[in-house]
Design a protein around this motif. Structure first.
Motif, PDB file in Angstrom:
ATOM      1  N   ILE A  49       0.830  -1.194   0.000  1.00 13.96           N
ATOM      2  CA  ILE A  49       0.000   0.000   0.000  1.00 13.96           C
ATOM      3  C   ILE A  49       0.870   1.251   0.000  1.00 13.96           C
ATOM      4  O   ILE A  49       1.963   1.275   0.562  1.00 13.96           O
ATOM      5  CB  ILE A  49      -0.968   0.019   1.197  1.00 13.96           C
ATOM      6  CG1 ILE A  49      -0.213  -0.167   2.514  1.00 13.96           C
ATOM      7  CG2 ILE A  49      -2.052  -1.010   1.046  1.00 13.96           C
ATOM      8  CD1 ILE A  49      -1.084  -0.052   3.725  1.00 13.96           C
ATOM      9  N   ARG A  50       0.347   2.295  -0.648  1.00  9.67           N
ATOM     10  CA  ARG A  50       1.052   3.574  -0.728  1.00  9.67           C
ATOM     11  C   ARG A  50       0.429   4.629   0.170  1.00  9.67           C
ATOM     12  O   ARG A  50       1.073   5.602   0.526  1.00  9.67           O
ATOM     13  CB  ARG A  50       1.036   4.100  -2.171  1.00  9.67           C
ATOM     14  CG  ARG A  50       1.779   3.249  -3.182  1.00  9.67           C
ATOM     15  CD  ARG A  50       3.244   3.057  -2.783  1.00  9.67           C
ATOM     16  NE  ARG A  50       4.063   2.655  -3.905  1.00  9.67           N
ATOM     17  CZ  ARG A  50       4.187   1.410  -4.330  1.00  9.67           C
ATOM     18  NH1 ARG A  50       3.540   0.446  -3.694  1.00  9.67           N
ATOM     19  NH2 ARG A  50       4.964   1.122  -5.342  1.00  9.67           N
ATOM     20  N   SER A  51      -0.857   4.443   0.509  1.00  9.58           N
ATOM     21  CA  SER A  51      -1.548   5.484   1.266  1.00  9.58           C
ATOM     22  C   SER A  51      -2.489   4.846   2.273  1.00  9.58           C
ATOM     23  O   SER A  51      -3.137   3.843   1.971  1.00  9.58           O
ATOM     24  CB  SER A  51      -2.359   6.394   0.326  1.00  9.58           C
ATOM     25  OG  SER A  51      -1.520   6.962  -0.658  1.00  9.58           O
ATOM     26  N   VAL A  52      -2.551   5.450   3.461  1.00  8.65           N
ATOM     27  CA  VAL A  52      -3.461   4.988   4.510  1.00  8.65           C
ATOM     28  C   VAL A  52      -4.243   6.198   5.022  1.00  8.65           C
ATOM     29  O   VAL A  52      -3.662   7.253   5.315  1.00  8.65           O
ATOM     30  CB  VAL A  52      -2.707   4.311   5.666  1.00  8.65           C
ATOM     31  CG1 VAL A  52      -3.674   3.932   6.787  1.00  8.65           C
ATOM     32  CG2 VAL A  52      -1.966   3.078   5.172  1.00  8.65           C
ATOM     33  N   PHE A  53      -5.559   6.032   5.133  1.00  7.65           N
ATOM     34  CA  PHE A  53      -6.452   7.066   5.638  1.00  7.65           C
ATOM     35  C   PHE A  53      -7.260   6.468   6.777  1.00  7.65           C
ATOM     36  O   PHE A  53      -7.676   5.314   6.713  1.00  7.65           O
ATOM     37  CB  PHE A  53      -7.407   7.551   4.550  1.00  7.65           C
ATOM     38  CG  PHE A  53      -6.732   8.070   3.321  1.00  7.65           C
ATOM     39  CD1 PHE A  53      -6.553   9.430   3.135  1.00  7.65           C
ATOM     40  CD2 PHE A  53      -6.268   7.201   2.348  1.00  7.65           C
ATOM     41  CE1 PHE A  53      -5.914   9.912   2.009  1.00  7.65           C
ATOM     42  CE2 PHE A  53      -5.633   7.671   1.213  1.00  7.65           C
ATOM     43  CZ  PHE A  53      -5.456   9.029   1.044  1.00  7.65           C
ATOM     44  N   SER A  54      -7.488   7.260   7.798  1.00 10.98           N
ATOM     45  CA  SER A  54      -8.302   6.797   8.916  1.00 10.98           C
ATOM     46  C   SER A  54      -9.454   7.759   9.141  1.00 10.98           C
ATOM     47  O   SER A  54      -9.253   8.967   9.298  1.00 10.98           O
ATOM     48  CB  SER A  54      -7.462   6.683  10.188  1.00 10.98           C
ATOM     49  OG  SER A  54      -8.275   6.330  11.281  1.00 10.98           O
ATOM     50  N   LEU A  75       5.246   3.846   1.617  1.00  9.63           N
ATOM     51  CA  LEU A  75       4.117   4.733   1.878  1.00  9.63           C
ATOM     52  C   LEU A  75       4.399   6.171   1.421  1.00  9.63           C
ATOM     53  O   LEU A  75       5.485   6.697   1.653  1.00  9.63           O
ATOM     54  CB  LEU A  75       3.785   4.733   3.370  1.00  9.63           C
ATOM     55  CG  LEU A  75       3.001   3.521   3.889  1.00  9.63           C
ATOM     56  CD1 LEU A  75       2.997   3.513   5.412  1.00  9.63           C
ATOM     57  CD2 LEU A  75       1.567   3.540   3.369  1.00  9.63           C
ATOM     58  N   LYS A  76       3.399   6.765   0.790  1.00 10.64           N
ATOM     59  CA  LYS A  76       3.509   8.151   0.336  1.00 10.64           C
ATOM     60  C   LYS A  76       2.577   9.091   1.088  1.00 10.64           C
ATOM     61  O   LYS A  76       2.865  10.282   1.213  1.00 10.64           O
ATOM     62  CB  LYS A  76       3.186   8.246  -1.162  1.00 10.64           C
ATOM     63  CG  LYS A  76       4.198   7.563  -2.063  1.00 10.64           C
ATOM     64  CD  LYS A  76       3.826   7.770  -3.516  1.00 10.64           C
ATOM     65  CE  LYS A  76       4.857   7.128  -4.433  1.00 10.64           C
ATOM     66  NZ  LYS A  76       4.509   7.309  -5.855  1.00 10.64           N
ATOM     67  N   THR A  77       1.458   8.562   1.562  1.00 11.15           N
ATOM     68  CA  THR A  77       0.438   9.406   2.182  1.00 11.15           C
ATOM     69  C   THR A  77      -0.070   8.772   3.454  1.00 11.15           C
ATOM     70  O   THR A  77      -0.466   7.604   3.457  1.00 11.15           O
ATOM     71  CB  THR A  77      -0.756   9.611   1.220  1.00 11.15           C
ATOM     72  OG1 THR A  77      -0.285  10.226   0.021  1.00 11.15           O
ATOM     73  CG2 THR A  77      -1.817  10.477   1.852  1.00 11.15           C
ATOM     74  N   LEU A  78      -0.055   9.530   4.533  1.00 16.56           N
ATOM     75  CA  LEU A  78      -0.655   9.105   5.801  1.00 16.56           C
ATOM     76  C   LEU A  78      -1.560  10.234   6.280  1.00 16.56           C
ATOM     77  O   LEU A  78      -1.085  11.315   6.634  1.00 16.56           O
ATOM     78  CB  LEU A  78       0.424   8.821   6.854  1.00 16.56           C
ATOM     79  CG  LEU A  78       1.298   7.589   6.612  1.00 16.56           C
ATOM     80  CD1 LEU A  78       2.407   7.524   7.656  1.00 16.56           C
ATOM     81  CD2 LEU A  78       0.470   6.316   6.660  1.00 16.56           C
ATOM     82  N   ASP A  79      -2.843   9.985   6.252  1.00 17.54           N
ATOM     83  CA  ASP A  79      -3.817  11.000   6.644  1.00 17.54           C
ATOM     84  C   ASP A  79      -4.595  10.469   7.846  1.00 17.54           C
ATOM     85  O   ASP A  79      -5.490   9.644   7.705  1.00 17.54           O
ATOM     86  CB  ASP A  79      -4.763  11.299   5.484  1.00 17.54           C
ATOM     87  CG  ASP A  79      -5.615  12.534   5.743  1.00 17.54           C
ATOM     88  OD1 ASP A  79      -5.843  12.847   6.919  1.00 17.54           O
ATOM     89  OD2 ASP A  79      -6.053  13.166   4.774  1.00 17.54           O
ATOM     90  N   PHE A  80      -4.231  10.979   9.041  1.00 15.64           N
ATOM     91  CA  PHE A  80      -4.861  10.536  10.279  1.00 15.64           C
ATOM     92  C   PHE A  80      -5.690  11.651  10.905  1.00 15.64           C
ATOM     93  O   PHE A  80      -5.832  11.718  12.120  1.00 15.64           O
ATOM     94  CB  PHE A  80      -3.798  10.060  11.275  1.00 15.64           C
ATOM     95  CG  PHE A  80      -3.054   8.839  10.827  1.00 15.64           C
ATOM     96  CD1 PHE A  80      -3.729   7.725  10.378  1.00 15.64           C
ATOM     97  CD2 PHE A  80      -1.674   8.812  10.839  1.00 15.64           C
ATOM     98  CE1 PHE A  80      -3.053   6.592   9.963  1.00 15.64           C
ATOM     99  CE2 PHE A  80      -0.979   7.688  10.420  1.00 15.64           C
ATOM    100  CZ  PHE A  80      -1.675   6.570   9.980  1.00 15.64           C
TER     101      PHE A  80
END
Length: 933
Positions: free
Chosen positions: A561-566, A587-592
């Motif tokens: 995976i490249r991006s994780v959103f919560s 990973l490129k994007t982490l939006d928490f």
């Protein structure tokens, strides 16, 4: 749908080959070869994608397309892995650095060899795919015409049914029908153009056909033509159909002659026929904005005939292309209101069983289904028709409601919805397709911040560079294009009318989710979908967590995976972040944002590719020092977290574009205030920064030395400014040529803001917020012709600020909070011609009179007056504000409140024309509200 993946990989490969001079021996050659092979595939993939959407591809071709998608993902993986291994090589210099580098190369030799081998394998795979494609005849595809692929599969255009709907079957048609008919029959005697605009399935064709078939319309015009244009129109064919439709006396020999004519000759023939006639022509389903520029040449414009042209389109740009016409109207079709949507659904779902009425036991479920349709007639009619054939029992309807998304993809009776809505998606250029799929990441009915969306697009590499424009400006154009195409709905506008938040229609979101799953673009982890699975062997690229299940870790293990959103409100498993940061290096994007996050794990520094990190509105208090290793980071969003001080390692993030860092300090009883953040000396090296707010100014003169180097800033917020810092700040502001938003807060309420020394203010400045005492009004503000929004707080000016502000040509919002110590505010005739919102908060000062001349504030929509104990009368001249829709009086005296309240048998006097009046009397906090008096 392999086109977007191949284009995306090509966009990754080209700069890599151009910029990375130190690629391993042999890798550059192989990568160039892969690039060449992909370029060969490109022309065919868009063609195949469109035909796949129409069900024209057989299983063999689908398998071939699937292999192209898989190899595209493999190339993306190997590019990212190669860049990661290269970045991990030590950069030390000198003799000791040499030994470090040699040791590292020895340790990494096998991984690099493996990468080189994988690239060679990929090249072989692509060559095989191309050869297999030749066996399907791809090399002979006529990209503008037909192909043998799937030629035996019939294509039934689901839009055809819209032409044969009886008017009695339609709801909510009366008002738009009457409006269109009046435009056709009345108005200018010159040729007029009427555009009907709206998203797919909203009823444009149905409305236009009902108007076109109206007996009064038929009798009014000498000749009539209905032309279905569609996406792939050909000029010559459109002209031939028009001639045959308008001229009923065309002979067979004349038709044969037309086949030999060129476009110019056909235009002349059509003009000759229409000369002297009053005609009406409907061009249904126009996609290209160039269409009107071509077709208007065939339509004579006699000033005394009153001919009319009707265009239906999904795209605002098509309607805008006709604006040059002297008589021009646009009818924007909107979704049905809830009452009409319910009426239409019941007509379809219960027509045979219950006479068009919903039985009580199905009411709640039916209302939920109608709500999912969001007023889209196509969805309501089609789904209602499907449900009309089902047994009227709760269990069946519940199952249908729960599986509506999959039903759209599999139920033959619902594929028409998917096909019609998907047409807009397939009409997009590939870069916009990727951006549009991003809406599927967010929960249903989620209103997305446009700024957040744009930063995410940029971080993911979905925005292409355009000479002379920033990535943010290009991304704004992307979003505007999606809005104009009726694919994205604006849910909130900013103070100057720009989109602030947006969303997609729920039916379109279901289409996005179906496409995303096929592409491996994203998967949603929710109570309805607790597992994270690949699609057709593709590695899923993005994970969006919508629930509080404990299966997250199990789901993501082994994936790339490249991006994780919560979007969770509850806690994630304790080891989640540690495992995420240490095991998923690509990973490129982490939006928490809003996630239950209490600290940021040290391992976050291992994410070399990370470009976007948001811990907005979390309980995180400290950033780890490893944050300095994220050298590709573009956005760091700490807004409203509890981070008060940034580590000095932030200064290493030379690619950082957006640093959003203010936090909310709780004082007592849940109340609090926004606070700036402490930043360390040396941050001036972050020269790519475009947004920096809020930082504290009271830590030393080096703060202004750093700011002076940030010449690319578009938005700056600075707090705790002291009087002696004024001159330094003025010097900084003068150098920020691109600045659009400026917020300056003093150290304390009575601290002077010395901002008089700005000789040349940034000409693009649109938003200004000054919080602190002003000895006199800064005259340079009155020269800012692009100012849209101004706020003064605690200013306590002894001179009236209105004369300095009233001539600003674009000012649409003004807030004066304890800004003026005078007794009178007089809005003079001709002043504030664009102002829409005005807020006056006096904070126990002397204001006792507000006068509004006739001709002042002509477009004011909202007026708020708060905490003005000396004000005893309603503002004089308020009756002149004909566009005022909301008036608020808060913390006012009992005397003024009594004058505002209606007595028995009386109205509100001078404010009776205002739809909404809100009254709040100090100190009781009681509220009197009047809506629709």
């Amino acid at each position: 749908m392999a086109e977007i993946e191949v284009n995306f990989v090509i966009d990754r490969l080209v700069p890599l080959l151009q910029e990375e001079a130190q690629l391993l021996r042999g890798v550059r050659t192989e990568a160039n070869s892969i690039l060449a092979e992909l370029q060969v595939l490109k022309p065919f993939l868009r063609n195949l994608d469109e035909r796949d959407a129409r069900g024209e591809l057989d299983e063999g071709v689908k398998e071939w397309v699937k292999q192209v998608r898989q190899v595209s993902h493999q190339i993306e993986d190997v590019i990212d892995e190669y860049m990661l291994h290269w970045a991990e090589c030590p950069q030390r210099r000198g003799f000791i650095g040499f030994f470090y580098k040699v040791g590292h190369l020895i340790r990494k030799l096998k991984p690099r060899h493996d990468i080189a081998s994988e690239i060679q394998d990929i090249k072989g795979t692509i060559c095989e795919i191309n050869e297999r494609g030749n066996s399907y005849g791809f090399s002979s595809i006529d990209l503008q015409g037909s192909t043998s692929i799937g030629k035996n599969i019939p294509w039934h255009d689901p839009r055809l049914a819209s032409l044969f709907i009886e008017e009695a079957e339609v709801v909510g048609i009366e008002s738009p029908r009457n409006e269109l008919i009046s435009w056709l029959l009345e108005g200018s005697p010159k040729r007029g153009v009427i555009s009907v605009v709206g998203m797919g399935g909203i009823g444009k064709t149905t409305l236009a056909k009902i108007v076109y078939d109206n007996p009064i319309v038929i009798a009014h015009f000498n000749c009539h033509a209905w032309i279905s244009v569609s996406q792939t129109y050909k000029k010559k064919e459109v002209l031939k159909i028009m001639i045959k439709t308008l001229d009923k006396e065309q002979t067979e020999s004349a038709s044969e002659d037309m086949d030999k004519m060129d476009v110019t000759s056909l235009i002349e023939k059509l003009r000759d026929y229409l000369e002297g006639k009053r005609y009406v022509v409907v061009f249904d389903d126009v996609w290209a904005s160039q269409f009107w520029g071509f077709i208007k040449n065939a339509l004579p414009d006699k000033a005394d005939k009153g001919s009319r042209v009707v265009i239906t389109t999904r795209n605002d740009a098509v309607a805008d292309s006709c604006k040059e016409s002297p008589f021009y109207h646009v009818h924007k079709l909107h979704p049905l209101p809830p009452e009409m949507a319910w009426d239409l659904f019941c007509k379809k779902a219960f027509k045979t069983d219950f006479g068009g009425f919903c039985p009580p036991e199905l009411t709640t479920l039916s209302q939920n289904i109608v709500q999912r349709c969001e007023g889209l007639p196509l969805a309501i009619v089609t789904i209602g028709g499907v449900l009309s054939t089902k047994e009227k029992v709760t269990q069946q309807w519940q199952r249908f409601h729960n599986s509506l998304g999959s039903e759209l993809g599999s139920n033959p009776r619902l594929t028409g919805i998917k096909r019609i809505l998907s047409l807009s998606y397939f009409d997009l250029p590939y870069c916009l397709k990727l951006c549009y799929l991003y809406f599927g990441i967010f929960p249903e009915d989620f209103s997305i911040s446009c700024a957040r969306l744009i930063r995410l697009w940029i971080a993911e590499g979905l925005v292409q560079r355009n000479a002379g424009k920033t990535l943010e400006e290009v991304a704004e154009e992307y979003l505007t294009d999606l809005i104009d195409r009726s694919l994205v709905q604006v849910s909130q506008v900013d103070f100057d009318g720009k989109p602030r938040r947006c969303r997609v229609h729920d039916m379109m979101r279901e289409i996005i989710l179906l496409i995303s799953k096929d592409l491996g673009f994203c998967d949603i982890l929710s109570k309805d979908n607790p597992g994270f699975e690949s699609s057709d062997g593709l590695e899923l690229r993005r994970l969006s967590i919508h629930n509080s299940e404990d299966k997250v870790l199990k789901s993501i293990r082994g994936s790339k995976i490249r991006s994780v959103f919560s979007f969770k409100a509850n806690e994630l498993p304790e080891p989640f972040f540690g495992i995420l940061f240490s095991n998923f290096k690509l990973l490129k994007t982490l939006d928490f944002e809003n996630a239950p996050l209490h600290y940021l794990h040290e391992e976050v520094g291992n994410l070399f590719h990370l470009r976007y990190l948001s811990i907005r509105r979390t309980e995180t208090k400290v950033l780890p020092k490893s944050i300095g290793r994220l050298q590709n980071l573009l956005t760091l969003d700490l807004k409203r977290s509890f981070v008060y001080e940034l580590p000095v390692e932030i200064n290493r993030l030379h690619n950082l574009r957006h640093l959003l860092i203010y936090y909310f300090k709780t004082i007592e009883l849940g109340f609090g205030s926004t606070q700036g953040v402490k930043i360390h000396e040396g941050f001036g090296c972050l020269e790519a920064l475009q947004k920096l707010y809020y930082v504290e100014a009271n830590h030393g003169p080096w703060v202004f030395e750093g700011l002076r180097k940030l010449t690319q800033l578009r938005k700056l917020g600075i707090t705790k400014l002291k009087r002696e810092d004024g001159e330094a700040l003025c010097t900084v502001i003068e150098k920020m040529d691109h600045l659009e938003s400026l917020s300056v807060w003093s150290l304390r309420r009575n601290e002077i803001l010395d901002l008089q020394r700005i000789a040349s203010a940034p000409k693009y400045l649109r938003f200004l917020y000054l919080k602190g005492r002003l000895e006199k009004f800064p005259v340079w503000i009155s020269r800012l012709k692009n100012l849209v929004r101004v706020r003064f707080r605690w200013s306590r000016l002894t001179e009236d600020p209105l004369p300095f502000l009233q001539a600003l040509p674009r000012l649409s919002e003004l807030g004066l909070y304890g800004a003026y110590d005078g007794e009178l505010l007089h809005f003079k005739e001709g002043g504030f011609q664009k102002l829409k919102k005005l807020e006056l908060h006096d904070y126990n000062a002397e204001l006792n009179s507000v006068i509004i001349d006739n001709g002042a504030l002509p477009f004011l929509q909202e007026l708020v007056i708060e905490d003005a104990p000396q004000l005893k009368e309603v503002p004089s001249g308020i009756q002149h504000l004909s566009n005022l829709t909301s008036l608020g009086f808060y913390d006012i005296t009992q005397e003024l409140a009594r004058k505002m309240q209606p007595n028995e048998g009386q109205d509100y006097g001078v404010v009776k024309h205002i739809p909404r009046v809100h009254i709040n009397v100090a100190p009781s906090w009681s509220v009197i509200m009047s809506d629709d008096k």
